[in-house]
Design a protein around this motif. Structure first.
Motif, mmCIF file in Angstrom:
data_model
loop_
_atom_site.group_PDB
_atom_site.id
_atom_site.type_symbol
_atom_site.label_atom_id
_atom_site.label_comp_id
_atom_site.label_asym_id
_atom_site.label_seq_id
_atom_site.Cartn_x
_atom_site.Cartn_y
_atom_site.Cartn_z
ATOM 1 N N GLY A 1 0.829 -1.207 0.000
ATOM 2 C CA GLY A 1 0.000 0.000 0.000
ATOM 3 C C GLY A 1 0.860 1.252 0.000
ATOM 4 O O GLY A 1 2.074 1.200 0.238
ATOM 5 N N GLY A 2 0.212 2.383 -0.260
ATOM 6 C CA GLY A 2 0.926 3.651 -0.292
ATOM 7 C C GLY A 2 1.619 3.965 1.030
ATOM 8 O O GLY A 2 2.796 4.354 1.051
ATOM 9 N N SER A 3 0.894 3.779 2.127
ATOM 10 C CA SER A 3 1.485 4.115 3.430
ATOM 11 C C SER A 3 2.738 3.279 3.698
ATOM 12 O O SER A 3 3.729 3.791 4.232
ATOM 13 C CB SER A 3 0.480 3.860 4.556
ATOM 14 N N TYR B 1 -0.856 14.915 2.907
ATOM 15 C CA TYR B 1 -1.361 13.608 3.367
ATOM 16 C C TYR B 1 -0.435 12.526 2.825
ATOM 17 O O TYR B 1 -0.216 12.442 1.617
ATOM 18 C CB TYR B 1 -2.792 13.376 2.864
ATOM 19 N N HIS B 2 0.118 11.712 3.730
ATOM 20 C CA HIS B 2 1.038 10.655 3.292
ATOM 21 C C HIS B 2 0.639 9.284 3.821
ATOM 22 O O HIS B 2 1.421 8.338 3.713
ATOM 23 C CB HIS B 2 2.467 11.014 3.704
ATOM 24 N N GLY B 3 -0.554 9.176 4.409
ATOM 25 C CA GLY B 3 -1.034 7.873 4.845
ATOM 26 C C GLY B 3 -1.220 7.805 6.351
ATOM 27 O O GLY B 3 -0.886 8.746 7.078
ATOM 28 N N GLU C 1 3.745 16.602 -1.824
ATOM 29 C CA GLU C 1 2.840 16.213 -2.904
ATOM 30 C C GLU C 1 2.874 17.412 -3.856
ATOM 31 O O GLU C 1 2.461 18.507 -3.459
ATOM 32 C CB GLU C 1 1.411 16.052 -2.405
ATOM 33 N N THR D 1 -5.451 15.013 -0.803
ATOM 34 C CA THR D 1 -6.438 15.151 0.258
ATOM 35 C C THR D 1 -6.579 16.623 0.671
ATOM 36 O O THR D 1 -7.647 17.065 1.083
ATOM 37 C CB THR D 1 -6.015 14.271 1.457
ATOM 38 N N ASP E 1 5.807 12.489 -3.118
ATOM 39 C CA ASP E 1 4.735 11.506 -2.944
ATOM 40 C C ASP E 1 3.790 11.624 -4.143
ATOM 41 O O ASP E 1 3.039 12.599 -4.260
ATOM 42 C CB ASP E 1 3.999 11.793 -1.624
ATOM 43 N N ILE F 1 1.602 9.180 -4.895
ATOM 44 C CA ILE F 1 0.637 8.096 -4.707
ATOM 45 C C ILE F 1 -0.727 8.457 -5.300
ATOM 46 O O ILE F 1 -1.365 7.637 -5.946
ATOM 47 C CB ILE F 1 0.557 7.709 -3.208
ATOM 48 N N GLN F 2 -1.145 9.699 -5.114
ATOM 49 C CA GLN F 2 -2.459 10.085 -5.658
ATOM 50 C C GLN F 2 -2.364 10.801 -7.007
ATOM 51 O O GLN F 2 -3.213 10.619 -7.876
ATOM 52 C CB GLN F 2 -3.225 10.970 -4.654
ATOM 53 N N LYS G 1 -1.474 3.293 -5.637
ATOM 54 C CA LYS G 1 -2.808 3.428 -6.226
ATOM 55 C C LYS G 1 -2.944 2.976 -7.681
ATOM 56 O O LYS G 1 -3.042 1.796 -7.961
ATOM 57 C CB LYS G 1 -3.276 4.875 -6.095
#
Ligand SMILES: Cc1ncc(COP(=O)(O)O)c(C=O)c1O
Length: 472
Positions: free
Chosen positions: A128-130, A157-159, A239, A244, A272, A274-275, A301
């Motif tokens: 997972g991302g976290s 937001y990083h998890g 990010e 988020t 990051d 991830i999103q 993701k």
């Protein structure tokens, strides 16, 4: 109530079934996740393309695509097929052994980074991302000889694992648990819409960097020892477009200027993605819009389109070479699982074959124009913006189009989920997600495969929802 009854479609039809399922959920599922952000929680039965379907078969146009994990549409035939093929051939393998998809995927990502950033590097996978963020923290702390302090952004937001939530700005995610690691030093993000008035976006970007640089002016500002020429902080977690935090797009000059400061004081840049990665913004990595070299990229993701989870990081060779990060430095049973790596590899091949850059830019421009048109008609829309198909609509009080209104946006989400919006005699629901510092931003992440007709439908459905919540 027996489990058998719950699964059977009896004469009472799907509605009774849904009520029973919700009753079971209320009793037996932990409510510690985010399901109960919506009351009552929603159950979906199937999915395709840009749509989710409920038990009655009613379509919900999804404008958030599993928080941007399903960039290539639900049930994408090519990616599903890659999963099927891997399922037939080598679905399971302990992560201490090798399979070709892992190697090819790592090579693909590293070669792409070498081309784009002129840097040699390697890839490490996790689930997972976290978890991938946790791995990046290990990598950075190891390289910086145990330095454990990080910079990160307000609104970042990083998890929600323990390490990741220490560098995520909301105290809400830490409040119940005490501290397990060092909380980041949180730095303001150049959020122009809510910045001081009278500055252009670029001027504000420059101003934010100058404010950050002040920290290094004197040892008494708490982060820099001029005698040793050493910062107390190891890395800055960013990010490039806040997810988020409300899909906030920074000024174009911001990251170049920030990176100059980081380089000057020996602080690593961890990006990051991830999103915002995997073409959400029209580039593989959103940092590519800003002309800087990252030290670490963390991804997750959409790399598997939301199928078997896979996340990971790319890092510069200096940080991740086998002497610096030797065997056993980190491990997880499922870290480079064959199902995940097979789908991710197919995703990468697809991205090479199709011109997603122009496709996403064109669709993003079309969608954004639709949002601007809504903004002209509804004073509650204080701001709209977008980069590629990462789009934002900030909902505010109508008297000044600026004071954040969480109440109105909550009502929008509720109306959208009722699934009684109507276009050309057909009923629809709409899946929306909320983000932002004041939880008043509709963060839009539609499928990158969304069609023009579906974008027109999205604007029409948003129009209906806005009409409902602005009617007294
Ligand atoms: C930017 C960013 N980083 C990290 C994470 C955490 O990833 P995961 O939820 O897969 O653990 C997320 C999830 O939303 C994210 O958006």
């Amino acid at each position: 109530m027996s489990t058998a009854r719950v699964h059977r479609r009896d004469e009472a039809g799907p509605l009774t079934d849904e009520a029973e399922l919700l009753a079971l959920e209320a009793l037996y599922c932990s409510h510690g996740d985010t399901v109960h952000y919506t009351e009552p929680p929603k159950i979906f039965e199937s999915c395709e393309g840009s749509f989710l379907f409920d038990a009655k078969g009613r379509p919900y146009l999804d404008l958030q695509m599993w928080y941007s994990a399903v960039n290539f549409g639900y049930a994408n035939p090519r990616l599903n097929d890659a999963a099927h093929q891997q399922l037939e051939r080598l679905p399971q393998l302990a992560s201490q052994y090798l399979h070709r998809e892992k190697i090819e995927l790592a090579a693909h990502i590293a070669r792409d980074a070498a081309r784009k950033f002129g840097l040699k590097g390697r890839v490490h996978f996790n689930v997972g991302g976290s978890q991938a963020v946790e791995d990046s923290l290990k990598l950075v702390r190891n390289f910086k000889k145990g330095k454990s302090l990080m910079f990160a952004f307000e609104g970042g937001y990083h998890g929600r694992t323990l390490g990741a939530s220490a560098i995520t700005s909301s105290y809400r995610y830490r409040r119940r648990y005490g501290h397990f690691g060092d909380r980041a030093h949180f730095v303001p993000f150049p959020y122009h819409f809510r910045g001081p008035k009278g500055m252009s976006k670029e001027e504000y970007g420059h101003h934010c960097v100058k404010q950050f640089e002040r920290l290094f002016e004197s040892e008494y500002n708490g982060v820099w020892d001029p005698k040793a020429g050493e910062a107390e902080y190891a890395a800055f977690y960013v990010e490039p477009i806040q997810g988020t935090g409300g899909y906030i797009i920074p000024p174009r000059n911001y990251f170049v200027e920030l990176k100059r400061v980081l380089d000057k004081y020996g602080i690593l840049l961890v990006v990051d993605e991830i999103q915002m990665g995997v073409y959400r913004t029209g580039k593989l990595w959103s940092i590519e819009h800003f002309g800087v070299q990252p030290d670490v990229i963390v991804f997750g993701k959409a790399i598997t389109n939301g199928l078997n989870p896979l996340a990971g990081l790319w890092a510069r060779e200096e940080l991740i070479n086998p002497t610096m990060f030797p065997p056993g430095s980190t491990h997880s049973t499922f870290n480079a699982n064959p199902m995940g790596t097979a789908v991710a590899l197919e995703t990468m091949k697809m991205l090479d074959e199709v011109d997603y850059a122009s496709m996403v830019a064109d669709k993003g421009a079309y969608f954004l124009e639709g949002l601007r048109e809504l903004q002209r008609r509804y004073p509650i829309i204080g701001d709209v913006d977008g980069l590629g198909l990462a789009l934002r609509m900030e909902i505010c009080e109508p008297h000044d189009s600026f004071t954040p209104s969480k109440t109105l946006v909550d009502r929008m989400v509720d109306e959208a989920l009722k699934a009684d919006l109507e276009v050309d005699g057909k009923r629809y629901g709409l899946v929306l997600d909320i983000g932002g510092y004041h939880k008043n931003v509709v963060t839009l992440a539609p499928s990158l495969h969304i069609s023009r007709d579906e974008m027109d439908l999205a604007i029409e459905l948003l129009d209906q929802v806005l009409r409902r919540v602005t009617k007294n």
